[in-house]
Motif scaffolding. Structure first.
Motif, PDB file in Angstrom:
ATOM      1  N   ARG A 235      21.266  32.842  -1.482  1.00  0.00           N
ATOM      2  CA  ARG A 235      21.421  31.488  -2.903  1.00  0.00           C
ATOM      3  C   ARG A 235      22.699  31.824  -3.604  1.00  0.00           C
ATOM      4  NH1 ARG A 235      17.511  30.399  -8.323  1.00  0.00           N
ATOM      5  NH2 ARG A 235      18.348  28.605  -8.538  1.00  0.00           N
ATOM      6  N   HIS A 236      22.183  33.214  -3.558  1.00  0.00           N
ATOM      7  CA  HIS A 236      23.386  34.027  -4.562  1.00  0.00           C
ATOM      8  C   HIS A 236      24.596  33.794  -3.552  1.00  0.00           C
ATOM      9  CE1 HIS A 236      20.319  34.951  -7.482  1.00  0.00           C
ATOM     10  NE2 HIS A 236      20.754  34.405  -8.337  1.00  0.00           N
ATOM     11  N   SER A 237      24.772  34.118  -3.278  1.00  0.00           N
ATOM     12  CA  SER A 237      25.855  33.634  -1.898  1.00  0.00           C
ATOM     13  C   SER A 237      26.769  32.472  -2.110  1.00  0.00           C
ATOM     14  CB  SER A 237      25.484  34.591  -1.272  1.00  0.00           C
ATOM     15  OG  SER A 237      25.779  34.003  -0.287  1.00  0.00           O
ATOM     16  N   LEU A 238      25.874  31.757  -1.764  1.00  0.00           N
ATOM     17  CA  LEU A 238      25.920  30.413  -1.147  1.00  0.00           C
ATOM     18  C   LEU A 238      26.841  29.808  -2.283  1.00  0.00           C
ATOM     19  CD1 LEU A 238      23.431  28.687   1.260  1.00  0.00           C
ATOM     20  CD2 LEU A 238      25.570  28.607   1.799  1.00  0.00           C
ATOM     21  N   HIS A 239      26.054  30.152  -3.833  1.00  0.00           N
ATOM     22  CA  HIS A 239      26.825  28.985  -5.634  1.00  0.00           C
ATOM     23  C   HIS A 239      27.876  29.926  -5.708  1.00  0.00           C
ATOM     24  CE1 HIS A 239      23.780  26.895  -7.115  1.00  0.00           C
ATOM     25  NE2 HIS A 239      22.448  28.008  -6.936  1.00  0.00           N
ATOM     26  N   TYR A 240      28.303  31.188  -4.675  1.00  0.00           N
ATOM     27  CA  TYR A 240      29.823  31.521  -5.118  1.00  0.00           C
ATOM     28  C   TYR A 240      30.414  30.972  -4.021  1.00  0.00           C
ATOM     29  CZ  TYR A 240      33.476  35.157  -5.028  1.00  0.00           C
ATOM     30  OH  TYR A 240      34.166  35.298  -5.377  1.00  0.00           O
TER      31      TYR A 240
END
Ligand code: ZN
Ligand code: MN
Length: 487
Positions: A235-240
């Motif tokens: 999730r967080h890598s995609l947001h970044y």
């Protein structure tokens, strides 16, 4: 342009180890935590002349996974060599499947409870199922660890059966990607196909993400994020990455197809390589292995298709009258769902009541003690017996909670015996009867009101009796007795 002006397209490749005793192409043991380089042989070390032998169980379980995800299994399936040169793959090729995988198509329903908690109130596409492209079977590679000046490698993992689920570019948000991985994991665990523990590397994700402005037909250049080992990293890598690509596209920096690494500590992605130095795997059929008549196996595996979590949840809400929330909580863990079913079977209370006990009391105790439902000390029959004490009017709900507390400490004991030990003993009704008469005598005004029609005051008198009996009386029986005496 703000982020909303771009269409985000996400696809996932999930690699999952299949629970088998032996490796994909040799008889070496599989498993996590053995001494490094002890479960190895000429086949999984890639020594010259060693020949692979197919693991039947791994093929069956992959096809079973396909059935659970509504895939098609073609009549024939074959093995191909995916060539690359790297120490984690000593043959210099991975045996995989190219154009004839074991499973085609299919879909993964996104369970609402598998979205990140704080976003569950605002799910963009409720009821969405993500389309699958295929599921194929291959072998895992060795595990390399890079130190300051050297690298070490453990071949125990090399050759472990590994299924790869490839999704269509059908995922719209990082939260859907998160729910996708969780649901895949949950269904594989339910099907008995994999333990799918991400912390042990049994399930790992590669993510593809591209952006394009609204109105543009063709997909933007995609960026691949490799080897994500937690759902929050997905999730967080995609947001970044979406923010990074938005910024660059806004600044007219064209994206190039590339592979990036997610640094969980720094919370950033870093460029590993671009399309120019991408591998050409030069797939070709493996001459050492015959094709598989997968259609025959598919027909045979149908009988092993188990109920999927959403089907169990539907049964809980439909037949048993539980809320969607309760059903979701109970089916989040296979062992918990089984526990609840076993408890309901021996419970005389309505399923909703048993569910409350499992969710509010049992789960709280498990969480407090950091136990998973599989390690629950209290047998489902004992929990049911506790609930049955309430149902039979032998103890009050609060007294039953005390019984459960004691049961948690001494799970081998019988709940009825515990109730007796605690003094919740309905046998001595004579003593309670005396108290009831005393309370009636001491409250003539309340008695008059009750007899005048205010039956609510029965609760007040019950409370007085409970106090006088120091909590030993059964409130339900006391109220009945009062009603009998006064009305
Ligand atoms: Zn081996
Ligand atoms: Mn792969």
């Amino acid at each position: 342009m703000p982020r909303e002006d771009y269409i985000v397209t996400i696809g996932l490749e999930v690699h999952c180890q299949i629970d088998t005793q032996s490796k994909m192409f040799c008889a070496c043991r599989t498993g996590f935590g053995a001494e490094p380089n002890t479960n190895v042989c000429p086949v999984c070390l890639g020594l010259p002349g060693a020949l692979p032998v197919l693991n039947k169980k791994a093929i069956e379980q992959t096809i079973l996974a396909g059935l659970l995800f509504n895939c098609e299994t073609p009549e024939l399936s074959k093995w191909d060599r995916k060539n690359y040169f790297y120490p984690d793959m000593p043959k210099n090729y991975q045996i995989s499947q190219f154009d004839l995988p074991l499973c085609d198509g299919g879909e993964v329903p996104l369970y609402p409870q598998n979205y990140p908690k704080e976003t569950q109130g605002e799910i963009l596409n409720p009821g969405k199922a993500v389309k699958l492209t295929r599921i194929h079977l291959e072998e895992d590679v060795a595990k390399s660890t890079h130190l300051a000046n050297s690298s070490i490698i453990d071949y125990n993992r090399a050759g472990t059966p590994l299924m790869e689920l490839v999704s269509d570019p059908d995922i719209d948000t990082p939260e859907e990607a998160f729910a996708y991985v969780k649901t895949v994991q949950q269904i594989l665990i339910y099907g008995g196909i994999s333990t799918a523990d991400m912390e042990k590397g049994q399930l790992r994700c590669d993510v593809n993400v591209s952006l394009r402005p609204h109105g543009q037909e063709e997909l933007g250049e995609k960026v691949e994020l490799k080897n994500l080992n937690s759902t929050s990293a997905v999730r967080h890598s995609l947001h970044y990455e979406i923010a990074r690509q938005t910024e660059e596209l806004d600044a007219d920096i064209a994206q190039i197809q590339s592979t990036r690494r997610w640094d969980d500590d720094m919370g950033v992605t870093q460029l590993m390589r671009t399309k120019e130095d991408a591998h050409d795997y030069r797939y070709f059929p493996d001459p050492d292995l015959l094709p598989v008549q997968s259609g025959i196996i598919r027909d045979r595996m149908r009988q092993f298709v188990t109920e999927r979590p959403h089907e169990i949840a539907a049964r809980f809400t439909g037949d048993m009258g539980l809320s969607d929330y309760d059903s979701a909580v109970l089916t989040a863990d296979k062992n918990l769902a089984e526990y609840f079913e076993a408890a309901t079977k021996s419970s005389k209370a309505p399923p909703k009541k048993t569910a409350n006990w499992v969710i509010n009391t049992l789960l709280a105790h498990l969480n407090e003690n950091n136990l998973s439902p599989a390690d629950c000390p209290v047998a489902p029959e004992k929990l049911a017996a506790t609930v049955n004490l309430v149902e039979a009017g032998l103890v009050s709900n609060n007294q039953a909670k005390e019984v459960f507390e004691a049961l948690w400490q001494t799970p081998e004991k019988d709940p009825a015996a515990i109730a007796k030990e605690l003094g919740y003993e309905p046998a001595d009704t004579g003593a309670i009867d005396v108290i009831i008469d005393e309370v009636i005598a001491a409250n003539p005004d309340k008695v008059a009101e009750i007899q005048g029609g205010n039956e609510k005051l029965l609760n007040f008198l019950t409370g007085q009796v409970m106090k006088a009996s120091q909590g030993k009386a059964n409130p339900k029986l006391v109220t009945e007795s009062l009603r009998g005496k006064l009305l």
